[in-house]
Design a protein around this motif. Structure first.
Motif, PDB file in Angstrom:
ATOM      1  N   LYS A  12       9.569  -0.344 -10.701  1.00  0.00           N
ATOM      2  CA  LYS A  12       8.452  -1.145 -11.207  1.00  0.00           C
ATOM      3  C   LYS A  12       7.095  -0.481 -11.009  1.00  0.00           C
ATOM      4  N   TYR A  13       6.940   0.265  -9.887  1.00  0.00           N
ATOM      5  CA  TYR A  13       5.601   0.750  -9.543  1.00  0.00           C
ATOM      6  C   TYR A  13       5.452   2.277  -9.592  1.00  0.00           C
ATOM      7  N   SER A  14       6.447   2.972 -10.086  1.00  0.00           N
ATOM      8  CA  SER A  14       6.363   4.441 -10.122  1.00  0.00           C
ATOM      9  C   SER A  14       5.272   4.938 -11.073  1.00  0.00           C
ATOM     10  N   ARG A  15       4.825   4.073 -12.009  1.00  0.00           N
ATOM     11  CA  ARG A  15       3.806   4.505 -12.976  1.00  0.00           C
ATOM     12  C   ARG A  15       2.379   4.365 -12.454  1.00  0.00           C
ATOM     13  N   LEU A  16       2.204   3.899 -11.236  1.00  0.00           N
ATOM     14  CA  LEU A  16       0.855   3.810 -10.663  1.00  0.00           C
ATOM     15  C   LEU A  16       0.198   5.188 -10.613  1.00  0.00           C
ATOM     16  N   GLN A  17      -1.104   5.199 -10.637  1.00  0.00           N
ATOM     17  CA  GLN A  17      -1.867   6.445 -10.583  1.00  0.00           C
ATOM     18  C   GLN A  17      -2.217   6.773  -9.132  1.00  0.00           C
ATOM     19  N   PRO A  18      -2.469   8.064  -8.816  1.00  0.00           N
ATOM     20  CA  PRO A  18      -2.880   8.445  -7.458  1.00  0.00           C
ATOM     21  C   PRO A  18      -4.061   7.605  -6.974  1.00  0.00           C
ATOM     22  N   GLU A  19      -3.959   7.163  -5.713  1.00  0.00           N
ATOM     23  CA  GLU A  19      -4.954   6.362  -5.018  1.00  0.00           C
ATOM     24  C   GLU A  19      -5.008   4.911  -5.495  1.00  0.00           C
ATOM     25  N   ASP A  20      -4.097   4.506  -6.410  1.00  0.00           N
ATOM     26  CA  ASP A  20      -4.004   3.083  -6.748  1.00  0.00           C
ATOM     27  C   ASP A  20      -3.540   2.293  -5.517  1.00  0.00           C
ATOM     28  N   HIS A  21      -4.064   1.079  -5.374  1.00  0.00           N
ATOM     29  CA  HIS A  21      -3.682   0.209  -4.260  1.00  0.00           C
ATOM     30  C   HIS A  21      -3.793  -1.229  -4.758  1.00  0.00           C
ATOM     31  N   LEU A  22      -2.625  -1.830  -5.028  1.00  0.00           N
ATOM     32  CA  LEU A  22      -2.600  -3.172  -5.612  1.00  0.00           C
ATOM     33  C   LEU A  22      -2.710  -4.221  -4.510  1.00  0.00           C
ATOM     34  N   THR A  23      -3.926  -4.484  -4.084  1.00  0.00           N
ATOM     35  CA  THR A  23      -4.146  -5.406  -2.970  1.00  0.00           C
ATOM     36  C   THR A  23      -3.791  -6.844  -3.312  1.00  0.00           C
ATOM     37  N   ASP A  24      -3.707  -7.146  -4.613  1.00  0.00           N
ATOM     38  CA  ASP A  24      -3.373  -8.511  -5.021  1.00  0.00           C
ATOM     39  C   ASP A  24      -1.863  -8.744  -5.102  1.00  0.00           C
ATOM     40  N   VAL A  25      -1.088  -7.695  -4.894  1.00  0.00           N
ATOM     41  CA  VAL A  25       0.380  -7.812  -4.913  1.00  0.00           C
ATOM     42  C   VAL A  25       0.893  -7.622  -3.490  1.00  0.00           C
ATOM     43  N   VAL A  26       1.555  -8.642  -2.954  1.00  0.00           N
ATOM     44  CA  VAL A  26       2.112  -8.568  -1.605  1.00  0.00           C
ATOM     45  C   VAL A  26       3.628  -8.801  -1.702  1.00  0.00           C
ATOM     46  N   LEU A  27       4.398  -7.805  -1.229  1.00  0.00           N
ATOM     47  CA  LEU A  27       5.854  -7.857  -1.341  1.00  0.00           C
ATOM     48  C   LEU A  27       6.518  -7.539  -0.008  1.00  0.00           C
ATOM     49  N   ASN A  28       7.709  -8.077   0.177  1.00  0.00           N
ATOM     50  CA  ASN A  28       8.549  -7.719   1.324  1.00  0.00           C
ATOM     51  C   ASN A  28       9.682  -6.818   0.861  1.00  0.00           C
ATOM     52  N   VAL A  29       9.821  -5.663   1.501  1.00  0.00           N
ATOM     53  CA  VAL A  29      10.971  -4.783   1.266  1.00  0.00           C
ATOM     54  C   VAL A  29      11.576  -4.443   2.631  1.00  0.00           C
ATOM     55  N   SER A  30      12.759  -3.862   2.619  1.00  0.00           N
ATOM     56  CA  SER A  30      13.384  -3.467   3.880  1.00  0.00           C
ATOM     57  C   SER A  30      14.255  -2.247   3.673  1.00  0.00           C
ATOM     58  N   GLY A  31      14.560  -1.565   4.757  1.00  0.00           N
ATOM     59  CA  GLY A  31      15.412  -0.388   4.700  1.00  0.00           C
ATOM     60  C   GLY A  31      15.530   0.232   6.076  1.00  0.00           C
ATOM     61  N   ARG A  32      16.162   1.389   6.124  1.00  0.00           N
ATOM     62  CA  ARG A  32      16.333   2.106   7.389  1.00  0.00           C
ATOM     63  C   ARG A  32      15.326   3.244   7.463  1.00  0.00           C
ATOM     64  N   ILE A  33      14.694   3.397   8.607  1.00  0.00           N
ATOM     65  CA  ILE A  33      13.699   4.450   8.800  1.00  0.00           C
ATOM     66  C   ILE A  33      14.414   5.781   9.068  1.00  0.00           C
ATOM     67  N   HIS A  34      14.139   6.771   8.211  1.00  0.00           N
ATOM     68  CA  HIS A  34      14.752   8.090   8.388  1.00  0.00           C
ATOM     69  C   HIS A  34      13.773   9.126   8.922  1.00  0.00           C
ATOM     70  N   ALA A  35      12.499   8.846   8.810  1.00  0.00           N
ATOM     71  CA  ALA A  35      11.501   9.782   9.327  1.00  0.00           C
ATOM     72  C   ALA A  35      10.252   9.011   9.709  1.00  0.00           C
ATOM     73  N   LYS A  36       9.570   9.513  10.736  1.00  0.00           N
ATOM     74  CA  LYS A  36       8.314   8.910  11.183  1.00  0.00           C
ATOM     75  C   LYS A  36       7.357  10.056  11.510  1.00  0.00           C
ATOM     76  N   ARG A  37       6.190  10.065  10.834  1.00  0.00           N
ATOM     77  CA  ARG A  37       5.228  11.148  11.003  1.00  0.00           C
ATOM     78  C   ARG A  37       3.847  10.553  11.260  1.00  0.00           C
ATOM     79  N   ALA A  38       3.157  11.074  12.245  1.00  0.00           N
ATOM     80  CA  ALA A  38       1.814  10.584  12.574  1.00  0.00           C
ATOM     81  C   ALA A  38       0.772  11.567  12.043  1.00  0.00           C
ATOM     82  N   ALA A  39      -0.078  11.083  11.100  1.00  0.00           N
ATOM     83  CA  ALA A  39      -1.206  11.898  10.634  1.00  0.00           C
ATOM     84  C   ALA A  39      -2.355  11.796  11.634  1.00  0.00           C
ATOM     85  N   SER A  40      -2.446  10.631  12.273  1.00  0.00           N
ATOM     86  CA  SER A  40      -3.434  10.393  13.328  1.00  0.00           C
ATOM     87  C   SER A  40      -2.976   9.160  14.078  1.00  0.00           C
TER      88      SER A  40
END
Length: 526
Positions: free
Chosen positions: A53-81
């Motif tokens: 549904k959302y793969s067509r978004l443009q870089p830096e798009d952020h749909l603040t009016d859409v709030v969704l719950n998803v779930s899955g298993r964490i395979h990687a965790k990286r800290a930028a800061s």
């Protein structure tokens, strides 16, 4: 929270150390009144749906009016800061990035708390907005994350994967977590069964269920598993084939029946055999083996095209590193006559088929096997000797789908005699890549002849052939009421799935294959 933060480098921990620390951390959470195993988490959208549904978004798009719950298993965790972390969330064979930034949380304390809890392998729920990073990677930007089920063991990294077959097959759940192609193998298996059901339903067949245990194992030549019913003090055999039950249903007026189910044969385990396996069998009144050859061509060619997009598939019979072969399922399939073509390949004149039940013919094939150095353990009956010769010289020529037809009656105690060649039957086996895939024949429906053949099988069993058939009085009685002209067919679903998934080991297409006892149960999972 000290235990849960794991201040030490996780990668340096031994598996047992990691397990101990994670277990203590979970207990600490419980002690603080938090539940690391909540009863329910509402999911609005699967990861696959989110990406679609959302793969067509443009870089830096952020749909603040859409709030969704998803779930899955964490395979990687990286800290930028300290205030920006990235997770790889996986499920359904796809990956979605989680871009967790403290500025979108209600408080920095809440952000630190949840991200201090989550580790690779944990199952997490993410509530947030769809968006894309500056580099254009689709992400969910969380306003809240929830630990749904902690992983107490250190999860192997995807780049190193899980390759040890012993571990993969014993811990299939871990194999599925780490290897996407394994998931796809079982998706393909599901497609095979779905197509089979659809095809047979459209042909007017009725799906039935027959007993898994019976007092007499019938319908195939195989060594059965034996069990016991305590209350009745009754010895029972696990099903080796549903054939006799199906033919009794046809006697009863169910003209077209089929069953997809498990069979159990107390035999060896190798690359193409498992003691517990799945077949599809169907029985079709007013048809013969010629009709079933046409049905087989239509079914298999249509299935292969439906699943793969074409009639030709690539297969590596010796594994991924071996030489590739092309298997062409384009109809019509090649047809060969068992004894005629075997004699031709061996450049030998065989005795006439009508003499195959004589001791002279048995001696002929016994000497021929010895001369050609073809091994056949006792009892060296004509049927067993001939079967070994066919495997050594004829089956090896069957790469593309090939019907081996017209088996001798001594090899086919449930098949109807050939209408023009005495001593042979109207039977075929379909071979692909030198392996049997289907077995079918015009059914023997003469109760007197059937009893004679059962008695021959009983004689072979008395001589030491523990795969020979029992005399089944219930089935013989049913035949006496009249079985219409009927053709029956059976196919191994596991083997077909092997071809369609390019697997050379049957364990790759069985979720939980049989394994030898594990002598190192206490060892780490990887």
């Amino acid at each position: 929270m000290a235990h849960y933060d794991l201040r030490v480098d996780e990668e340096t921990l031994e598996p047992n150390q990691y397990f101990k620390i994670r277990t203590q951390a979970v207990q600490a959470l419980k002690g603080m009144g938090e539940d690391p195993y909540p009863h329910k988490y509402h999911v609005d959208m699967s990861l696959t749906e989110f990406i679609g549904k959302y793969s067509r978004l443009q870089p830096e798009d952020h749909l603040t009016d859409v709030v969704l719950n998803v779930s899955g298993r964490i395979h990687a965790k990286r800290a930028a800061s300290s205030k920006l972390l990235f997770y790889d969330l996986r499920g359904e064979g796809v990956k979605l990035q989680v871009m967790a930034s403290s500025k979108f949380y209600t408080s920095a304390k809440e952000f630190e708390a949840i991200n201090g809890k989550l580790r690779r392998g944990d199952i997490a729920g993410v509530r947030g907005n769809p968006g894309k990073t500056k580099k254009g990677e689709l992400s969910i930007i969380p306003i809240e994350m929830t630990l749904l089920s902690p992983c107490l063991h250190m999860l192997p990294h995807l780049h190193s994967g899980l390759k040890v077959k012993e571990t993969r097959f014993r811990q299939r759940y871990l194999d599925l977590i780490l290897n996407d192609y394994v998931r796809q193998n079982f998706v393909t298996r599901c497609k095979v069964i779905t197509y089979l059901r659809s095809f047979l339903d459209q042909q007017g067949f009725l799906e039935v269920e027959t007993p898994m245990m019976s007092q007499i194992p019938g319908g195939a030549v195989a060594r059965p598993f034996v069990t016991r019913h305590n209350e009745l003090d009754l010895k029972l055999y696990m099903r080796i084939a549903p054939e006799l039950y199906h033919k009794m249903l046809v006697v009863g007026g169910l003209d077209r029946v089929y069953e997809i189910g498990r069979q159990f044969r107390n035999e060896g385990v190798d690359l193409t055999h498992n003691p517990e396996f799945t077949t599809c069998e169907f029985y079709m009144a007013y048809a013969d083996y010629n009709d079933l050859m046409k049905v087989t061509e239509e079914l298999l060619s249509g299935m292969v095209k439906h699943i793969t997009g074409g009639y030709k598939i690539t297969y590596h019979p010796d594994g991924p590193e071996g030489k590739a072969c092309e298997i062409d399922f384009t109809p019509p399939f090649r047809r060969v006559s068992m004894t005629h073509d075997l004699a031709k390949i061996m450049d030998v004149t065989f005795p006439p088929p009508e003499t195959y039940d004589s001791d002279e013919t048995r001696k002929f094939f016994d000497e021929l096997c010895s001369q050609k150095r073809v091994e056949c353990p006792p009892p060296r009956t004509t049927a067993r000797l001939l079967d070994k010769l066919v495997g050594e010289f004829l089956e090896v020529t069957c790469i593309d789908p090939t019907f081996i037809c017209d088996h001798p009656q001594i090899m086919s105690p449930l098949a109807k005699g050939h209408r023009t060649v005495k001593g042979l039957t109207e039977r075929f086996e379909l071979f692909v890549m030198k392996k049997e895939l289907c077995n079918a024949y015009t059914e023997l429906n003469d109760p007197i002849k059937q009893r004679e053949l059962f008695e021959q099988q009983a004689k072979a069993k008395a001589e030491g052939d523990d795969e020979a058939m029992f005399i089944d009085e219930t089935f013989c009685t049913a035949l006496e009421y009249g079985l219409p002209p009927t053709a029956g067919w059976g196919m191994g679903i596991d083997r077909l799935t092997m071809f369609l998934t390019d697997s050379n080991n049957i364990k790759e297409v069985l979720l939980f294959p049989i394994m030898k006892p594990d002598d190192n149960k206490a060892a780490a999972p990887v």
